[in-house]
Design a protein around this motif. Structure first.
Motif, PDB file in Angstrom:
ATOM      1  N   THR A 184       0.797  -1.221   0.000  1.00 43.18           N
ATOM      2  CA  THR A 184       0.000   0.000   0.000  1.00 43.18           C
ATOM      3  C   THR A 184       0.831   1.274   0.000  1.00 43.18           C
ATOM      4  O   THR A 184       0.328   2.341  -0.361  1.00 43.18           O
ATOM      5  CB  THR A 184      -0.955   0.026   1.211  1.00 43.18           C
ATOM      6  OG1 THR A 184      -0.186  -0.043   2.419  1.00 43.18           O
ATOM      7  CG2 THR A 184      -1.935  -1.128   1.160  1.00 43.18           C
ATOM      8  N   GLU A 311      -1.757  -3.739   7.208  1.00 39.52           N
ATOM      9  CA  GLU A 311      -2.096  -2.425   6.644  1.00 39.52           C
ATOM     10  C   GLU A 311      -1.239  -2.115   5.420  1.00 39.52           C
ATOM     11  O   GLU A 311      -1.679  -1.440   4.493  1.00 39.52           O
ATOM     12  CB  GLU A 311      -1.907  -1.333   7.702  1.00 39.52           C
ATOM     13  CG  GLU A 311      -2.894  -1.369   8.856  1.00 39.52           C
ATOM     14  CD  GLU A 311      -4.304  -1.031   8.416  1.00 39.52           C
ATOM     15  OE1 GLU A 311      -4.466  -0.136   7.551  1.00 39.52           O
ATOM     16  OE2 GLU A 311      -5.249  -1.665   8.932  1.00 39.52           O
ATOM     17  N   ASN A 313      -0.269  -4.320   3.352  1.00 35.34           N
ATOM     18  CA  ASN A 313      -0.540  -5.389   2.382  1.00 35.34           C
ATOM     19  C   ASN A 313       0.718  -6.201   2.083  1.00 35.34           C
ATOM     20  O   ASN A 313       0.926  -6.686   0.969  1.00 35.34           O
ATOM     21  CB  ASN A 313      -1.129  -4.852   1.072  1.00 35.34           C
ATOM     22  CG  ASN A 313      -1.745  -5.967   0.217  1.00 35.34           C
ATOM     23  OD1 ASN A 313      -2.336  -6.908   0.748  1.00 35.34           O
ATOM     24  ND2 ASN A 313      -1.595  -5.867  -1.090  1.00 35.34           N
ATOM     25  N   GLU A 375       4.384   9.640   2.375  1.00 35.41           N
ATOM     26  CA  GLU A 375       3.145   9.400   1.625  1.00 35.41           C
ATOM     27  C   GLU A 375       3.375   9.627   0.139  1.00 35.41           C
ATOM     28  O   GLU A 375       3.870  10.673  -0.277  1.00 35.41           O
ATOM     29  CB  GLU A 375       2.052  10.346   2.132  1.00 35.41           C
ATOM     30  CG  GLU A 375       0.699  10.107   1.483  1.00 35.41           C
ATOM     31  CD  GLU A 375      -0.355  11.060   2.027  1.00 35.41           C
ATOM     32  OE1 GLU A 375      -0.684  12.041   1.319  1.00 35.41           O
ATOM     33  OE2 GLU A 375      -0.817  10.838   3.163  1.00 35.41           O
ATOM     34  N   THR A 379      -0.774   5.829  -4.340  1.00 29.22           N
ATOM     35  CA  THR A 379      -0.775   4.552  -3.634  1.00 29.22           C
ATOM     36  C   THR A 379      -2.034   4.428  -2.789  1.00 29.22           C
ATOM     37  O   THR A 379      -2.692   5.420  -2.462  1.00 29.22           O
ATOM     38  CB  THR A 379       0.457   4.431  -2.722  1.00 29.22           C
ATOM     39  OG1 THR A 379       0.403   5.454  -1.726  1.00 29.22           O
ATOM     40  CG2 THR A 379       1.744   4.566  -3.520  1.00 29.22           C
ATOM     41  N   LEU A 380      -2.359   3.198  -2.387  1.00 26.92           N
ATOM     42  CA  LEU A 380      -3.541   2.984  -1.554  1.00 26.92           C
ATOM     43  C   LEU A 380      -3.399   3.708  -0.223  1.00 26.92           C
ATOM     44  O   LEU A 380      -4.354   4.311   0.278  1.00 26.92           O
ATOM     45  CB  LEU A 380      -3.766   1.490  -1.326  1.00 26.92           C
ATOM     46  CG  LEU A 380      -5.054   1.127  -0.571  1.00 26.92           C
ATOM     47  CD1 LEU A 380      -6.277   1.587  -1.345  1.00 26.92           C
ATOM     48  CD2 LEU A 380      -5.116  -0.380  -0.315  1.00 26.92           C
ATOM     49  N   ALA A 381      -2.196   3.661   0.357  1.00 24.51           N
ATOM     50  CA  ALA A 381      -1.976   4.368   1.623  1.00 24.51           C
ATOM     51  C   ALA A 381      -2.163   5.872   1.436  1.00 24.51           C
ATOM     52  O   ALA A 381      -2.729   6.549   2.293  1.00 24.51           O
ATOM     53  CB  ALA A 381      -0.583   4.060   2.166  1.00 24.51           C
ATOM     54  N   ARG A 383      -4.073   7.331  -0.748  1.00 25.44           N
ATOM     55  CA  ARG A 383      -5.476   7.643  -1.025  1.00 25.44           C
ATOM     56  C   ARG A 383      -6.387   7.398   0.170  1.00 25.44           C
ATOM     57  O   ARG A 383      -7.347   8.128   0.376  1.00 25.44           O
ATOM     58  CB  ARG A 383      -5.979   6.809  -2.207  1.00 25.44           C
ATOM     59  CG  ARG A 383      -5.270   7.064  -3.529  1.00 25.44           C
ATOM     60  CD  ARG A 383      -6.043   6.491  -4.703  1.00 25.44           C
ATOM     61  NE  ARG A 383      -6.484   5.129  -4.498  1.00 25.44           N
ATOM     62  CZ  ARG A 383      -5.796   4.046  -4.845  1.00 25.44           C
ATOM     63  NH1 ARG A 383      -4.594   4.187  -5.376  1.00 25.44           N
ATOM     64  NH2 ARG A 383      -6.284   2.830  -4.637  1.00 25.44           N
ATOM     65  N   LYS A 384      -6.098   6.357   0.940  1.00 23.18           N
ATOM     66  CA  LYS A 384      -7.068   5.882   1.937  1.00 23.18           C
ATOM     67  C   LYS A 384      -6.643   6.073   3.384  1.00 23.18           C
ATOM     68  O   LYS A 384      -7.461   5.936   4.294  1.00 23.18           O
ATOM     69  CB  LYS A 384      -7.329   4.386   1.704  1.00 23.18           C
ATOM     70  CG  LYS A 384      -7.841   4.033   0.310  1.00 23.18           C
ATOM     71  CD  LYS A 384      -9.264   4.494   0.099  1.00 23.18           C
ATOM     72  CE  LYS A 384      -9.823   3.965  -1.228  1.00 23.18           C
ATOM     73  NZ  LYS A 384     -11.212   4.420  -1.457  1.00 23.18           N
ATOM     74  N   MET A 385      -5.354   6.311   3.635  1.00 18.63           N
ATOM     75  CA  MET A 385      -4.861   6.345   5.009  1.00 18.63           C
ATOM     76  C   MET A 385      -4.334   7.722   5.363  1.00 18.63           C
ATOM     77  O   MET A 385      -3.568   8.311   4.612  1.00 18.63           O
ATOM     78  CB  MET A 385      -3.752   5.301   5.196  1.00 18.63           C
ATOM     79  CG  MET A 385      -4.182   3.884   4.904  1.00 18.63           C
ATOM     80  SD  MET A 385      -2.795   2.715   5.067  1.00 18.63           S
ATOM     81  CE  MET A 385      -3.546   1.227   4.365  1.00 18.63           C
ATOM     82  N   LYS A 386      -4.738   8.218   6.506  1.00 17.96           N
ATOM     83  CA  LYS A 386      -4.252   9.505   6.984  1.00 17.96           C
ATOM     84  C   LYS A 386      -2.834   9.340   7.533  1.00 17.96           C
ATOM     85  O   LYS A 386      -2.573   8.438   8.326  1.00 17.96           O
ATOM     86  CB  LYS A 386      -5.179  10.044   8.071  1.00 17.96           C
ATOM     87  CG  LYS A 386      -4.774  11.423   8.584  1.00 17.96           C
ATOM     88  CD  LYS A 386      -5.724  11.902   9.663  1.00 17.96           C
ATOM     89  CE  LYS A 386      -5.280  13.274  10.186  1.00 17.96           C
ATOM     90  NZ  LYS A 386      -6.185  13.753  11.268  1.00 17.96           N
TER      91      LYS A 386
END
Length: 482
Positions: A184, A311, A313, A375, A379-381, A383-386
């Protein structure tokens, strides 16, 4: 992996630059980031050598300046932007000079580079280097040029790389491109595409050419070398639909590694990078079986916390990773192990951090590459993780990781004192003209008095002292690898 430029890599080494007398134009190329970028730059130099360009180490005399970029962290991208400012200053003096951005940053930012960085004339992604001559023609005609299309087949297996900044002793040999793992935090699947492997015979042919030219060590290279799989072409994921004949004649990484070890018994062989879930026991037995396969595995883990691994992945648990370490120690007792570690991944707690430190205590790595979480857009992190761990906490946790690794590096270095190791002499030591520098099988730097040896010799060296990163010794004779 550590960020490094070609300019940094050449210090203290004897350089061998391939040239064509008939070429009139000059190419200056810098590489940043992972070993794959350095390998790609050699491919680019080869393509352009066949189109009228020789390489130069002097920026100011270049007709074409290319920077091969890394997107793995924001710091790497900021370094590239500073280099572009430097090129801009030179271009004001030499307006005919053309500037291009290659690699992962080019793939990620695409046409934004041409809009934002007015100094840039062309943008070329990692799978489009064969199109460079056409793109340069576009630039000569006054048009911006861009090609960042990712390929499902391109491996550059038909190109013989120009060995940039070569010491004539060690070389990189690319065997796979791309990655399917989708961690991620990582941009590689988006900047380099899906995994595809290179045809084995082309790999063997490249190594044969290196051997004929006097090279003594090669590194089999890929984003994930353990997942190498050749079955006649196509992406790895398509293997399930391959014919029975294709599956029966397929070559995976342990088979390729053995093929190379047997074909070149006097060539030292390394490989990088490995992913824990793809490091099968059969590979370990090949490493143990052949003396010319180096006893070092770079095994990124990123975190010691199961929750953070999930988290991220990462397709393994803490326990599975530790079991793999145990297996490596059992099958290859003298194997060195190195790591990649990220401090401050989103939601990382103090307990997660302590889990990382305890994993490090369990393994006691020889060395490692340690970073603050950065960041990455797309990436998924990203886009989706603060990104919710403060910079202050990240910095403190990273320092604790670095300090612990320093302690373990000392511990592992001291294990060599009194032992005799085989060293391939690569260069004169940076610190003393009277000493040679090389690496042992475990990828640890060894320095010792020159005496009557020469660069390219395999020498047995008895270790008498050490620092956390360097072994110091006395040569006791040539080894049987010569």
């Amino acid at each position: 992996m550590m960020e490094k430029t070609i300019e940094e890599s050449k210090q203290g080494e004897s350089l061998v630059l391939e040239q064509k007398a008939e070429n009139k134009k000059k190419l200056y190329i810098e590489s940043y980031g992972c070993a794959m970028n350095f390998s790609d730059s050699e491919i680019v130099a080869s393509i352009l050598m066949n189109n009228g360009y020789n390489t130069t180490q002097t920026l100011e005399e270049a007709d074409l300046v290319l920077v091969n970029t890394c997107s793995i962290r924001d710091k790497a991208e900021q370094t590239i932007r500073k280099r572009l400012e430097k090129y801009n200053a030179v271009k004001r003096i030499n307006p005919k000079m053309k500037v291009g951005v290659l690699g992962c940053m080019a793939e990620r930012l695409k046409d934004k580079f041409l809009e934002e960085e007015k100094i840039v004339d062309l943008v070329v992604g990692p799978d489009a280097y064969k199109d460079l001559p056409n793109l340069l023609n576009e630039v000569e005609e006054g048009r911006d040029a861009i090609n960042v299309i990712l390929s499902k087949e391109e491996t550059y297996g038909d190109i013989s790389p120009v060995r940039l900044m070569s010491n004539g002793i060690t070389a990189l040999v690319s065997i796979t491109r791309g990655c399917d793992n989708m961690c991620t935090f990582c941009v590689v699947p988006f900047t380099r595409g899906r995994e595809r492997s290179r045809e084995p015979q082309s790999i063997l042919s490249e190594i044969q050419d290196l051997w004929d030219k006097g090279f003594k060590e090669i590194t089999l290279l890929g984003q994930n070398v353990d997942s190498y799989l050749w079955y006649g072409g196509g992406l790895k994921k398509d293997f399930v639909n391959a014919s029975e004949m294709q599956k029966a004649t397929a070559v995976d990484f342990d088979q390729l590694l053995e093929m190379v070890a047997v074909a070149f018994p006097k060539m030292r062989i390394r490989f990088s990078t490995s992913n824990p879930q793809d490091m099968h026991e059969s590979i370990l037995h090949i490493i143990a079986k052949y003396d010319n396969v180096c006893k070092h595995i770079h095994l990124p883990v990123q975190s010691g916390s199961n929750r953070i691994l999930k988290e991220m992945n990462r397709l393994h648990t803490r326990e599975e990773y530790m079991a793999l370490i145990d297996k490596i120690r059992a099958i290859i007792p003298d194997c060195s192990i190195s790591q990649d570690m990220i401090a401050g991944f989103p939601t990382e707690t103090e307990q997660d951090h302590q889990d990382t430190l305890s994993l490090m205590e369990y393994v006691k790595y020889n060395f490692g590459y340690m970073y603050l979480y950065s960041e990455r857009p797309g990436t998924l992190a990203g886009r989706k993780m603060k990104d919710d761990v403060s910079e202050e906490i990240k910095a403190r946790r990273l320092q604790e990781i670095v300090d612990l690794q320093q302690k373990h590096s000392w511990f592992r270095s001291e294990e060599f004192i009194g032992k005799t190791v085989e060293v391939l002499i690569e260069k004169v030591s940076k610190k003393s003209e009277s000493e040679f520098s090389g690496r042992n099988s475990q990828n640890i730097t060894v320095v010792f008095p020159k005496e009557n040896y020469k660069i390219g010799d395999f020498v047995n060296v008895k270790i008498v002292s050490c620092t956390s990163g360097t072994l110091k010794g006395e040569a006791v004779g040539l080894s049987g690898m010569n």
